[in-house]
Write a protein that holds these residues in place. Structure first.
Motif, PDB file in Angstrom:
ATOM      1  N   ALA A 299       5.472   2.272  10.491  1.00 53.36           N
ATOM      2  CA  ALA A 299       4.750   3.459  10.014  1.00 53.36           C
ATOM      3  C   ALA A 299       5.478   4.738  10.407  1.00 53.36           C
ATOM      4  O   ALA A 299       5.487   5.717   9.661  1.00 53.36           O
ATOM      5  N   LEU A 300       6.099   4.725  11.586  1.00 52.16           N
ATOM      6  CA  LEU A 300       6.857   5.891  12.032  1.00 52.16           C
ATOM      7  C   LEU A 300       8.100   6.076  11.162  1.00 52.16           C
ATOM      8  O   LEU A 300       8.443   7.195  10.770  1.00 52.16           O
ATOM      9  N   ARG A 301       8.762   4.994  10.828  1.00 54.56           N
ATOM     10  CA  ARG A 301       9.928   5.073   9.945  1.00 54.56           C
ATOM     11  C   ARG A 301       9.526   5.557   8.555  1.00 54.56           C
ATOM     12  O   ARG A 301      10.261   6.310   7.910  1.00 54.56           O
ATOM     13  N   ALA A 302       8.347   5.140   8.092  1.00 53.09           N
ATOM     14  CA  ALA A 302       7.876   5.581   6.777  1.00 53.09           C
ATOM     15  C   ALA A 302       7.697   7.104   6.742  1.00 53.09           C
ATOM     16  O   ALA A 302       7.982   7.748   5.728  1.00 53.09           O
ATOM     17  N   VAL A 303       7.238   7.669   7.852  1.00 53.43           N
ATOM     18  CA  VAL A 303       7.087   9.126   7.927  1.00 53.43           C
ATOM     19  C   VAL A 303       8.459   9.793   7.823  1.00 53.43           C
ATOM     20  O   VAL A 303       8.629  10.791   7.111  1.00 53.43           O
ATOM     21  N   TRP A 304       9.445   9.256   8.527  1.00 51.14           N
ATOM     22  CA  TRP A 304      10.812   9.787   8.496  1.00 51.14           C
ATOM     23  C   TRP A 304      11.359   9.801   7.065  1.00 51.14           C
ATOM     24  O   TRP A 304      11.895  10.805   6.600  1.00 51.14           O
ATOM     25  N   HIS A 305      11.180   8.696   6.350  1.00 52.00           N
ATOM     26  CA  HIS A 305      11.698   8.623   4.986  1.00 52.00           C
ATOM     27  C   HIS A 305      10.890   9.504   4.031  1.00 52.00           C
ATOM     28  O   HIS A 305      11.459  10.062   3.086  1.00 52.00           O
ATOM     29  N   ARG A 306       9.606   9.638   4.282  1.00 48.86           N
ATOM     30  CA  ARG A 306       8.792  10.515   3.429  1.00 48.86           C
ATOM     31  C   ARG A 306       9.223  11.969   3.568  1.00 48.86           C
ATOM     32  O   ARG A 306       9.318  12.705   2.573  1.00 48.86           O
ATOM     33  N   VAL A 307       9.492  12.386   4.788  1.00 47.30           N
ATOM     34  CA  VAL A 307       9.952  13.762   5.012  1.00 47.30           C
ATOM     35  C   VAL A 307      11.273  14.007   4.290  1.00 47.30           C
ATOM     36  O   VAL A 307      11.478  15.061   3.668  1.00 47.30           O
ATOM     37  N   HIS A 308      12.174  13.035   4.343  1.00 51.63           N
ATOM     38  CA  HIS A 308      13.456  13.197   3.662  1.00 51.63           C
ATOM     39  C   HIS A 308      13.295  13.184   2.144  1.00 51.63           C
ATOM     40  O   HIS A 308      14.005  13.915   1.426  1.00 51.63           O
ATOM     41  N   HIS A 309      12.380  12.380   1.638  1.00 54.30           N
ATOM     42  CA  HIS A 309      12.128  12.382   0.193  1.00 54.30           C
ATOM     43  C   HIS A 309      11.641  13.753  -0.258  1.00 54.30           C
ATOM     44  O   HIS A 309      12.111  14.296  -1.271  1.00 54.30           O
TER      45      HIS A 309
END
Length: 247
Positions: free
Chosen positions: A137-147
Protein backbone atom coordinates in the motif's frame (compact mmCIF):
# COMPACT_ATOMS: atom_id res chain seq x y z
CA UNK A 1 16.15 28.75 -5.99
CA UNK A 2 16.80 30.86 -9.10
CA UNK A 3 13.97 30.89 -11.62
CA UNK A 4 13.29 32.57 -14.93
CA UNK A 5 10.48 35.14 -15.20
CA UNK A 6 7.03 33.60 -15.28
CA UNK A 7 4.54 34.10 -18.12
CA UNK A 8 1.64 36.53 -17.89
CA UNK A 9 0.26 37.20 -14.44
CA UNK A 10 -3.21 36.16 -15.61
CA UNK A 11 -2.14 32.52 -15.37
CA UNK A 12 -1.18 32.85 -11.69
CA UNK A 13 -3.61 30.78 -9.57
CA UNK A 14 -5.63 32.42 -6.81
CA UNK A 15 -4.12 32.28 -3.33
CA UNK A 16 -5.76 29.55 -1.20
CA UNK A 17 -7.97 30.66 1.67
CA UNK A 18 -6.67 30.75 5.24
CA UNK A 19 -8.68 27.61 6.05
CA UNK A 20 -7.20 25.77 3.07
CA UNK A 21 -3.67 26.84 4.03
CA UNK A 22 -4.17 25.64 7.60
CA UNK A 23 -5.52 22.33 6.37
CA UNK A 24 -2.56 21.89 4.01
CA UNK A 25 -0.12 22.76 6.82
CA UNK A 26 -1.75 20.20 9.13
CA UNK A 27 -1.64 17.54 6.43
CA UNK A 28 2.03 18.20 5.74
CA UNK A 29 2.89 18.07 9.45
CA UNK A 30 1.12 14.71 9.78
CA UNK A 31 2.89 13.55 6.61
CA UNK A 32 6.30 14.44 8.04
CA UNK A 33 5.51 12.52 11.22
CA UNK A 34 4.24 9.52 9.27
CA UNK A 35 7.32 9.50 7.03
CA UNK A 36 9.67 9.65 10.02
CA UNK A 37 7.85 6.77 11.72
CA UNK A 38 7.76 4.61 8.58
CA UNK A 39 11.44 5.32 7.97
CA UNK A 40 12.31 4.34 11.53
CA UNK A 41 10.01 1.37 12.12
CA UNK A 42 8.77 0.17 8.74
CA UNK A 43 5.24 -0.99 7.91
CA UNK A 44 4.46 -1.90 11.54
CA UNK A 45 3.52 1.72 12.26
CA UNK A 46 -0.18 2.25 13.00
CA UNK A 47 -2.50 5.15 12.21
CA UNK A 48 -3.02 5.66 15.94
CA UNK A 49 0.74 6.09 16.47
CA UNK A 50 0.96 8.60 13.62
CA UNK A 51 -1.97 10.60 14.99
CA UNK A 52 -0.69 10.53 18.57
CA UNK A 53 2.84 11.57 17.58
CA UNK A 54 1.43 14.33 15.38
CA UNK A 55 -0.65 15.68 18.27
CA UNK A 56 -4.02 15.10 16.62
CA UNK A 57 -6.93 12.81 17.45
CA UNK A 58 -7.31 9.59 15.47
CA UNK A 59 -10.66 10.95 14.30
CA UNK A 60 -8.88 14.01 12.90
CA UNK A 61 -6.30 11.81 11.19
CA UNK A 62 -9.02 9.91 9.34
CA UNK A 63 -10.67 13.16 8.34
CA UNK A 64 -7.52 13.93 6.34
CA UNK A 65 -6.39 10.46 5.23
CA UNK A 66 -8.13 7.19 4.40
CA UNK A 67 -5.20 4.98 5.47
CA UNK A 68 -1.91 5.25 7.32
CA UNK A 69 -0.03 4.92 4.01
CA UNK A 70 -1.97 7.81 2.45
CA UNK A 71 -0.57 10.03 5.19
CA UNK A 72 2.84 10.22 3.49
CA UNK A 73 1.42 11.40 0.14
CA UNK A 74 1.64 15.16 0.85
CA UNK A 75 5.33 14.92 1.72
CA UNK A 76 6.14 12.78 -1.32
CA UNK A 77 4.15 15.13 -3.54
CA UNK A 78 6.13 18.14 -2.33
CA UNK A 79 9.42 16.42 -3.08
CA UNK A 80 8.42 14.90 -6.41
CA UNK A 81 6.61 17.91 -7.83
CA UNK A 82 8.96 20.67 -6.70
CA UNK A 83 10.91 20.43 -9.93
CA UNK A 84 7.75 20.81 -12.05
CA UNK A 85 7.09 24.21 -10.52
CA UNK A 86 10.70 25.18 -11.20
CA UNK A 87 10.42 23.92 -14.78
CA UNK A 88 7.13 25.77 -15.29
CA UNK A 89 8.95 29.04 -14.57
CA UNK A 90 11.25 28.48 -17.55
CA UNK A 91 10.62 30.58 -20.62
CA UNK A 92 10.03 29.27 -24.14
CA UNK A 93 11.15 30.90 -27.37
CA UNK A 94 14.09 31.38 -29.75
CA UNK A 95 16.39 32.74 -27.04
CA UNK A 96 15.47 30.23 -24.33
CA UNK A 97 17.58 27.15 -23.54
CA UNK A 98 16.34 23.87 -25.04
CA UNK A 99 13.73 21.97 -23.04
CA UNK A 100 16.29 19.20 -22.46
CA UNK A 101 18.57 21.65 -20.67
CA UNK A 102 15.70 23.12 -18.65
CA UNK A 103 14.59 19.62 -17.62
CA UNK A 104 18.05 18.59 -16.43
CA UNK A 105 18.61 21.82 -14.53
CA UNK A 106 15.23 21.67 -12.76
CA UNK A 107 15.67 17.99 -11.87
CA UNK A 108 19.18 18.59 -10.51
CA UNK A 109 18.01 21.52 -8.36
CA UNK A 110 15.07 19.53 -6.99
CA UNK A 111 17.28 16.66 -5.85
CA UNK A 112 20.12 18.78 -4.48
CA UNK A 113 19.39 19.47 -0.79
CA UNK A 114 19.72 23.22 -0.32
CA UNK A 115 19.40 23.11 3.48
CA UNK A 116 18.97 20.70 6.40
CA UNK A 117 15.15 20.37 6.08
CA UNK A 118 15.59 19.39 2.42
CA UNK A 119 18.29 16.86 3.34
CA UNK A 120 16.05 15.47 6.07
CA UNK A 121 13.15 15.08 3.62
CA UNK A 122 15.41 13.03 1.35
CA UNK A 123 16.44 10.86 4.29
CA UNK A 124 12.79 10.26 5.11
CA UNK A 125 12.14 9.36 1.49
CA UNK A 126 15.02 6.87 1.62
CA UNK A 127 13.51 5.28 4.71
CA UNK A 128 10.06 5.14 3.11
CA UNK A 129 11.41 3.47 -0.02
CA UNK A 130 13.21 0.89 2.08
CA UNK A 131 9.96 0.15 3.94
CA UNK A 132 7.95 -0.29 0.74
CA UNK A 133 8.84 -3.92 -0.08
CA UNK A 134 7.00 -4.95 3.08
CA UNK A 135 4.04 -2.64 2.49
CA UNK A 136 2.44 -2.76 -0.99
CA UNK A 137 0.00 0.00 0.00
CA UNK A 138 2.91 2.33 0.71
CA UNK A 139 4.44 1.57 -2.68
CA UNK A 140 1.07 2.23 -4.32
CA UNK A 141 1.08 5.73 -2.82
CA UNK A 142 4.59 6.33 -4.24
CA UNK A 143 3.50 5.31 -7.73
CA UNK A 144 0.26 7.28 -7.51
CA UNK A 145 2.16 10.46 -6.65
CA UNK A 146 4.45 9.92 -9.63
CA UNK A 147 1.51 9.25 -11.94
CA UNK A 148 -0.09 12.54 -10.88
CA UNK A 149 3.22 14.35 -11.39
CA UNK A 150 3.52 12.98 -14.91
CA UNK A 151 0.08 14.39 -15.71
CA UNK A 152 1.14 17.81 -14.40
CA UNK A 153 4.35 17.69 -16.40
CA UNK A 154 2.66 17.31 -19.79
CA UNK A 155 1.30 20.86 -20.27
CA UNK A 156 4.62 22.31 -19.11
CA UNK A 157 6.57 20.30 -21.68
CA UNK A 158 3.98 21.06 -24.37
CA UNK A 159 4.65 24.77 -23.86
CA UNK A 160 8.43 24.40 -23.74
CA UNK A 161 8.74 22.13 -26.79
CA UNK A 162 5.76 22.87 -29.03
CA UNK A 163 5.86 19.14 -29.85
CA UNK A 164 2.96 16.89 -30.84
CA UNK A 165 0.90 15.21 -28.06
CA UNK A 166 2.57 11.79 -28.39
CA UNK A 167 6.07 13.26 -28.13
CA UNK A 168 5.01 15.36 -25.14
CA UNK A 169 3.59 12.28 -23.43
CA UNK A 170 6.76 10.28 -24.10
CA UNK A 171 8.93 13.11 -22.81
CA UNK A 172 6.83 13.47 -19.63
CA UNK A 173 6.96 9.71 -19.01
CA UNK A 174 10.72 9.58 -19.59
CA UNK A 175 11.50 12.58 -17.38
CA UNK A 176 9.18 11.42 -14.60
CA UNK A 177 10.64 7.91 -14.70
CA UNK A 178 14.16 9.35 -14.54
CA UNK A 179 13.25 11.19 -11.34
CA UNK A 180 11.66 8.11 -9.78
CA UNK A 181 14.46 5.72 -10.72
CA UNK A 182 17.18 8.12 -9.57
CA UNK A 183 15.64 8.49 -6.11
CA UNK A 184 14.96 4.75 -5.80
CA UNK A 185 18.51 3.86 -6.87
CA UNK A 186 20.00 6.34 -4.41
CA UNK A 187 17.72 5.16 -1.61
CA UNK A 188 18.86 1.55 -2.10
CA UNK A 189 22.45 2.49 -1.20
CA UNK A 190 24.19 4.57 1.44
CA UNK A 191 25.57 7.47 -0.61
CA UNK A 192 25.22 11.00 0.71
CA UNK A 193 22.40 13.05 -0.81
CA UNK A 194 24.81 15.85 -1.73
CA UNK A 195 27.69 13.69 -2.93
CA UNK A 196 28.87 12.52 -6.36
CA UNK A 197 26.56 9.49 -6.15
CA UNK A 198 23.57 11.44 -4.84
CA UNK A 199 20.15 11.60 -6.52
CA UNK A 200 20.98 14.85 -8.34
CA UNK A 201 23.82 13.19 -10.25
CA UNK A 202 21.83 10.02 -10.87
CA UNK A 203 18.83 11.89 -12.27
CA UNK A 204 20.92 13.62 -14.94
CA UNK A 205 22.31 10.27 -16.09
CA UNK A 206 18.84 8.74 -16.13
CA UNK A 207 17.29 11.75 -17.87
CA UNK A 208 19.87 11.68 -20.68
CA UNK A 209 19.50 7.94 -21.19
CA UNK A 210 15.69 7.94 -21.27
CA UNK A 211 15.20 11.06 -23.41
CA UNK A 212 18.04 10.45 -25.89
CA UNK A 213 15.69 9.66 -28.78
CA UNK A 214 13.42 12.69 -28.29
CA UNK A 215 14.84 15.29 -30.68
CA UNK A 216 12.06 17.79 -29.89
CA UNK A 217 13.60 18.38 -26.47
CA UNK A 218 16.49 20.10 -28.22
CA UNK A 219 14.23 22.50 -30.11
CA UNK A 220 12.49 25.71 -29.13
CA UNK A 221 8.90 26.66 -30.05
CA UNK A 222 9.16 29.38 -32.66
CA UNK A 223 12.92 28.85 -32.89
CA UNK A 224 15.37 26.41 -34.42
CA UNK A 225 14.82 22.68 -34.22
CA UNK A 226 11.27 22.86 -32.84
CA UNK A 227 9.03 19.95 -33.73
CA UNK A 228 10.46 19.05 -37.15
CA UNK A 229 13.25 16.73 -36.05
CA UNK A 230 15.99 19.26 -36.88
CA UNK A 231 17.37 19.36 -33.38
CA UNK A 232 20.22 21.62 -32.42
CA UNK A 233 21.86 18.91 -30.30
CA UNK A 234 24.45 16.39 -31.50
CA UNK A 235 23.38 13.15 -33.15
CA UNK A 236 24.30 11.11 -30.11
CA UNK A 237 22.10 13.23 -27.84
CA UNK A 238 18.95 12.90 -29.94
CA UNK A 239 19.22 9.56 -31.63
CA UNK A 240 18.61 11.34 -34.94
CA UNK A 241 20.45 10.73 -38.21
CA UNK A 242 21.80 13.52 -40.34
CA UNK A 243 20.85 13.79 -44.01
CA UNK A 244 23.97 12.68 -45.94
CA UNK A 245 23.23 15.34 -48.58
CA UNK A 246 23.38 18.13 -46.00
CA UNK A 247 26.70 19.97 -46.06
Amino acid sequence: MPTAPRPAAASTPARPSLTERRKAATQLEIARTAAALFAERGPGVTADEIARTSGVALRTFYRYFRTKEDAVAPLLAVGVRQWIGDLAAATAGPDAPPARTALEQAARRALTPADEPAAEALRWTRGLLRAMPGDPALRAVWHRVHHDSEEELRPVLARLTGADPLTVRLAAAAANTAMRVAVEEWAAGDARADGPHGPAELVVRAMRALTAGLADLDGRPGGRGGGDGSADGPEGATGGRRDPSAR
